[in-house]
Design an enzyme around this catalytic site. Structure first.
Site, mmCIF file in Angstrom:
data_model
loop_
_atom_site.group_PDB
_atom_site.id
_atom_site.type_symbol
_atom_site.label_atom_id
_atom_site.label_comp_id
_atom_site.label_asym_id
_atom_site.label_seq_id
_atom_site.Cartn_x
_atom_site.Cartn_y
_atom_site.Cartn_z
ATOM 1 C CG HIS A 279 36.897 39.963 41.030
ATOM 2 N ND1 HIS A 279 37.383 39.690 42.582
ATOM 3 C CD2 HIS A 279 37.459 41.144 40.825
ATOM 4 C CE1 HIS A 279 38.145 40.400 42.771
ATOM 5 N NE2 HIS A 279 38.274 41.729 41.804
ATOM 6 C CG ASN B 141 48.897 50.077 42.330
ATOM 7 O OD1 ASN B 141 47.811 48.556 42.101
ATOM 8 N ND2 ASN B 141 47.935 50.766 42.783
ATOM 9 C CB SER C 39 41.568 42.103 41.682
ATOM 10 O OG SER C 39 40.555 43.383 41.849
ATOM 11 C CE1 TYR D 112 34.682 47.624 41.569
ATOM 12 C CE2 TYR D 112 36.163 48.059 44.345
ATOM 13 C CZ TYR D 112 35.500 47.361 42.751
ATOM 14 O OH TYR D 112 36.297 46.564 42.229
ATOM 15 C CD GLU D 113 31.570 44.069 42.675
ATOM 16 O OE1 GLU D 113 31.143 43.030 41.689
ATOM 17 O OE2 GLU D 113 32.609 43.729 43.171
ATOM 18 C CG HIS E 285 41.171 46.855 37.103
ATOM 19 N ND1 HIS E 285 41.462 46.126 39.002
ATOM 20 C CD2 HIS E 285 40.549 45.812 36.521
ATOM 21 C CE1 HIS E 285 41.057 44.924 38.815
ATOM 22 N NE2 HIS E 285 40.356 44.885 37.162
ATOM 23 C CG MET F 232 39.101 50.522 46.070
ATOM 24 S SD MET F 232 38.194 50.512 44.525
ATOM 25 C CE MET F 232 39.107 51.003 44.034
ATOM 26 C CB SER F 233 38.234 44.092 48.821
ATOM 27 O OG SER F 233 39.667 44.039 48.941
ATOM 28 C CB ALA G 255 45.118 43.534 44.147
ATOM 29 C CG HIS H 189 34.760 44.893 44.798
ATOM 30 N ND1 HIS H 189 34.445 43.836 44.166
ATOM 31 C CD2 HIS H 189 36.267 44.514 45.191
ATOM 32 C CE1 HIS H 189 36.395 43.377 43.966
ATOM 33 N NE2 HIS H 189 37.153 43.840 45.346
#
Ligand SMILES: O=P(O)(O)O[C@H]1O[C@H](CO)[C@@H](O)[C@H]1O
Ligand SMILES: Nc1nc2[nH]cnc2c(=O)[nH]1
Length: 291
Positions: free
Chosen positions: A68, A247, A37, A92-93, A261, A223-224, A120, A90
């Site tokens: 992306h 973060n 990201s 969640y997509e 995000h 998440m990846s 990230a 990902h």
């Protein structure tokens, strides 16, 4: 164009996509790069680019996440032939885990030997600061614990064995090279190493979840990446991966910080140049069979 409605892809599907790409470029990449990201700037460093929008590539999913771009870029990085995913997929997509990792098998069939991934991630290790770059030495694959592993389903031996080893997933020589290159570039103060934990997302962690992950030994959460690493190792490619700590994960009920995000993308912008220099310098030092 093939319809993009399937969950799994066969060897022949992957070969058809790889052959389609190889017919349109003379670049024969040895290194495949996946940009996290806000970290797609790496692709812009490639010279003599031949780029494809994901929507034009047979079988490819589409990028749906801000940060992306959704382009596959072939070119050379300091003379070394590379292919770069400017944007990844990902869970969640809404894609199946087999679909989000399809490009890694296509890398293999393009002739890639080394996969370099960036992401990230939120920092769980209390010694980490926003902007640190973490060399990933291992992962915790939480979706895998629940049975969602990219290698689930029939195994095609042309890619790899049914039960691949993962205790050496992250190449140790490449980790050492990253440390050495990082020191040479003067990145010692913000170059760390640690364990990456993947969750399904897209919601960020609760305080209790973050505390649990920290106790389990995770230094960063995202998440990846881990599914891509599993598929790359299954088909015998070397793997190197980096997390940019974008973060600090909220571990305290009194904190007013909220993961978002926009902060992730902003930190990416601020550290992109150094991350790109680290990866591109490594690319020039990695030995492959014909260089
Ligand atoms: O892992 P990459 O693709 O860098 O993206 C990370 O950033 C997003 C959250 O801001 C999530 O998709 C997380 O996985
Ligand atoms: N799960 C998760 N993914 C991220 N990606 C970037 N930051 C974070 C985070 O704090 N948590």
């Amino acid at each position: 164009m093939f319809p993009d409605t399937k969950n799994g892809y066969t060897y022949e599907d992957c070969k058809a996509t790889a052959d389609w790409l190889l017919a349109q470029t003379d670049v024969r990449p040895k290194v495949g790069i996946v940009c996290g990201s806000g970290l797609g700037g790496l692709a812009e460093m490639l010279k003599d680019q031949v780029a494809f929008n994901y929507k034009d590539i047979p079988n490819f999913p589409q990028s749906t996440v801000h940060g992306h771009a959704g382009r596959l870029v072939f070119g050379t990085l300091k003379g070394r032939p590379c292919v770069c995913m400017q944007g990844r997929f990902h869970l969640y997509e809404g894609y199946s885990i087999q679909k989000i990792t399809l490009p890694i098998r296509i890398f293999k069939l393009l002739g890639v030997e080394t996969v370099m991934l960036t992401n990230a991630a939120g920092g769980l290790n209390q010694d980490f600061k926003v902007g640190d770059i973490m060399i990933i030495k291992d992962h915790l694959n939480m979706p895998g614990f629940a049975g969602n592993n990219p290698l689930s389903g029939p195994n095609d031996e042309r890619f790899g064995v049914r039960f691949p080893c993962m205790s050496d997933a992250y190449d140790r020589e490449l980790q050492q090279m990253a440390m050495d290159v990082g020191q040479e570039l003067g990145y010692g103060d913000f170059l760390k190493e640690g364990v990456y934990c993947v969750l399904g997302g897209p919601s960020f962690e609760t305080v209790a979840e973050s505390r649990m992950l920290h106790k389990l030994g995770a230094d960063a959460v995202g998440m990846s990446t881990a599914p891509e690493v599993i598929v790359a190792r299954h088909c015998g490619m070397r793997v190197f991966a980096l997390s940019l700590i974008t973060n600090q994960v909220v571990m305290d009920y009194d904190s007013v910080e909220k993961a978002n995000h926009e902060e992730v993308l902003q930190t990416g912008k601020e550290r992109a140049e150094q991350l790109e220099r680290l990866v591109s310098t490594m690319v020039t030092k990695i030995e492959h069979n014909n260089n």
